[in-house]
Motif scaffolding. Structure first.
Motif, PDB file in Angstrom:
ATOM      1  N   ASN A  27      -4.128  16.186  -2.239  1.00  0.00           N
ATOM      2  CA  ASN A  27      -3.024  15.274  -2.522  1.00  0.00           C
ATOM      3  C   ASN A  27      -3.453  14.177  -3.490  1.00  0.00           C
ATOM      4  N   ILE A  28      -4.695  13.701  -3.336  1.00  0.00           N
ATOM      5  CA  ILE A  28      -5.196  12.674  -4.256  1.00  0.00           C
ATOM      6  C   ILE A  28      -5.302  13.237  -5.667  1.00  0.00           C
ATOM      7  N   ALA A  29      -5.868  14.446  -5.778  1.00  0.00           N
ATOM      8  CA  ALA A  29      -5.988  15.068  -7.098  1.00  0.00           C
ATOM      9  C   ALA A  29      -4.609  15.294  -7.717  1.00  0.00           C
ATOM     10  N   ALA A  30      -3.660  15.768  -6.900  1.00  0.00           N
ATOM     11  CA  ALA A  30      -2.303  15.978  -7.413  1.00  0.00           C
ATOM     12  C   ALA A  30      -1.661  14.651  -7.799  1.00  0.00           C
ATOM     13  N   GLY A  31      -1.913  13.601  -7.009  1.00  0.00           N
ATOM     14  CA  GLY A  31      -1.366  12.285  -7.336  1.00  0.00           C
ATOM     15  C   GLY A  31      -1.913  11.755  -8.653  1.00  0.00           C
ATOM     16  N   VAL A  91      13.368   9.019  -7.922  1.00  0.00           N
ATOM     17  CA  VAL A  91      11.981   8.724  -7.544  1.00  0.00           C
ATOM     18  C   VAL A  91      11.877   7.257  -7.175  1.00  0.00           C
ATOM     19  N   ASP A  92      11.453   6.984  -5.961  1.00  0.00           N
ATOM     20  CA  ASP A  92      11.298   5.604  -5.501  1.00  0.00           C
ATOM     21  C   ASP A  92       9.874   5.108  -5.726  1.00  0.00           C
ATOM     22  N   PHE A 105      -1.195   9.469  -2.446  1.00  0.00           N
ATOM     23  CA  PHE A 105      -1.137  10.570  -1.485  1.00  0.00           C
ATOM     24  C   PHE A 105       0.256  11.194  -1.400  1.00  0.00           C
ATOM     25  N   LEU A 106       1.284  10.351  -1.426  1.00  0.00           N
ATOM     26  CA  LEU A 106       2.653  10.795  -1.185  1.00  0.00           C
ATOM     27  C   LEU A 106       3.582  10.263  -2.264  1.00  0.00           C
ATOM     28  N   ILE A 111      13.229  10.878   1.445  1.00  0.00           N
ATOM     29  CA  ILE A 111      12.325  11.964   1.801  1.00  0.00           C
ATOM     30  C   ILE A 111      10.977  11.696   1.150  1.00  0.00           C
ATOM     31  N   THR A 112       9.918  11.952   1.888  1.00  0.00           N
ATOM     32  CA  THR A 112       8.559  11.743   1.396  1.00  0.00           C
ATOM     33  C   THR A 112       7.847  13.085   1.360  1.00  0.00           C
ATOM     34  N   LEU A 113       7.253  13.411   0.211  1.00  0.00           N
ATOM     35  CA  LEU A 113       6.571  14.685   0.030  1.00  0.00           C
ATOM     36  C   LEU A 113       5.108  14.462  -0.325  1.00  0.00           C
TER      37      LEU A 113
END
Length: 273
Positions: free
Chosen positions: A111-115, A140-141, A146-147, A158-160
C-alpha cells in the motif's frame, strides 16, 4: 600505593573524564545542531513543495516527514559514533529489523509503494471526480500513504487501500477542461430523417452550455428493426457536463414532436454508452 602512583592515577582519571566529557559535549552539540537543521530543512522542503504547482499538496506532509527523519537518523548514528558505539553493528541490527518488519508488513508495504506511485504519477488528485473501475466512484477527498478516501456521488464515504486503486483502471472525469455529452434517439422509418437531424442540430447549436469548438455532431449512427438510431454529441465545460447531458435527454423528444416527427411508443431516448 605510593604518592607518585596515586598522582598518576588521578592524572589518568582526570584525563579520561575530560575526554568523556568532551565527547559528551560534542555529541550533544551534534545532536542539537542536527535536530535544528532537520527542522529547518523540513520547513524548506514544505515551503518549496507548497509553492510548486507541479507537486500535489497531498505529498507535502510525506516529503516533510521523510526529509526530517532521514536527517535525524544520520545525526543519531553520528552521535553514537562519537560516543564510541560501533555504528556498523547498529546499522546491521537496523537492517535486520527492517527486513523482519518488511516481511511482517508485506501488505502494508504494498500500500505504501502504491501510495508513492499514486502521489508521484498523479492519476488522481484531491478534488477530482473519478471512477476506480469496480471499486468506487466519486470525488477524491484524500490520497494518503496507505489509504485513499472518496466521497461517493450518493454522499457516502469509502476508503480503499492504495494497492487496490493502483491495480485498477482509473477514469478521471475532471482532468480535462471539457467533456463530451451524448444521447441517442430512435427515429422510425418513414419519418423525415433530414428534418429530425436539422431540429436536433438546432437544439445543440442554440444550447448555452454546448461549446462551439469542438463542433457538435448529429448523425445517423445505426439501424434497428423499426427505427434509425440518431446520435447527438456536444461538448461542454467539465463542470457543465451533467446539466448538458440532462437537458439534451429532456429536450430531444419535445423538439422532435414539435417539428412533427413521430417517435416510437417506447424508449424514444437512450443515454449513450
Amino acid at each position: 600505593m605510593s604518592e607518585s602512583d596515586l598522582s598518576k592515577f588521578f592524572e589518568w582519571a582526570v584525563s579520561g573524564f575530560n575526554a568523556i566529557a568532551f565527547d559528551l559535549v560534542v555529541a550533544l552539540v551534534v545532536l542539537v545542531v542536527g535536530w535544528v537543521v532537520s527542522n529547518w530543512v523540513g520547513r524548506l522542503v514544505r515551503r518549496v513543495a507548497t509553492r510548486s504547482t507541479r507537486i500535489d499538496p497531498t505529498i507535502v506532509p510525506m516529503a516533510h516527514s521523510v526529509t526530517v527523519w532521514s536527517i535525524r537518523v544520520i545525526v543519531l548514528v553520528a552521535v553514537l559514533a562519537r560516543l564510541g558505539v560501533q555504528t556498523a553493528s547498529i546499522i546491521a541490527v537496523l537492517g535486520a529489523a527492517g527486513l523482519a518488519i518488511g516481511l511482517a508488513l508485506q501488505g502494508t508495504l504494498q500500500n505504501i509503494a502504491a501510495g508513492i506511485m499514486l502521489l508521484a504519477l498523479r492519476p488522481l488528485r484531491a478534488g477530482e471526480s473519478v471512477s476506480v473501475v469496480g471499486k468506487a466512484d466519486g470525488t477524491v477527498d484524500e490520497v494518503g500513504l496507505f489509504l485513499t478516501r472518496f466521497k461517493q456521488f450518493d454522499g457516502t464515504y469509502i476508503t480503499l487501500p492504495n494497492s487496490l486503486i493502483w491495480g485498477s483502471p482509473i477514469l478521471n472525469f475532471s482532468r480535462h477542461d471539457t467533456r463530451r455529452a451524448e444521447i441517442q434517439v430512435l427515429v422510425p422509418y418513414g419519418e423525415d430523417i433530414d428534418l429530425a437531424l436539422a431540429e436536433l442540430r438546432a437544439m445543440v447549436d442554440t444550447h448555452e452550455l454546448a461549446l462551439k469548438d469542438p463542433e457538435p455532431l448529429v448523425m445517423v449512427s445505426g439501424y434497428r428493426d423499426n427505427a434509425m438510431l440518431v446520435t447527438v454529441r456536444a461538448w461542454a465545460a467539465a463542470a457543465n457536463w451533467f446539466d448538458l447531458q440532462n437537458d439534451m435527454n429532456r429536450q430531444a423528444q419535445r423538439v422532435l414532436k414539435a417539428a412533427g416527427v413521430e417517435l416510437p411508443p417506447s424508449r424514444p431516448v437512450h443515454v449513450g454508452a
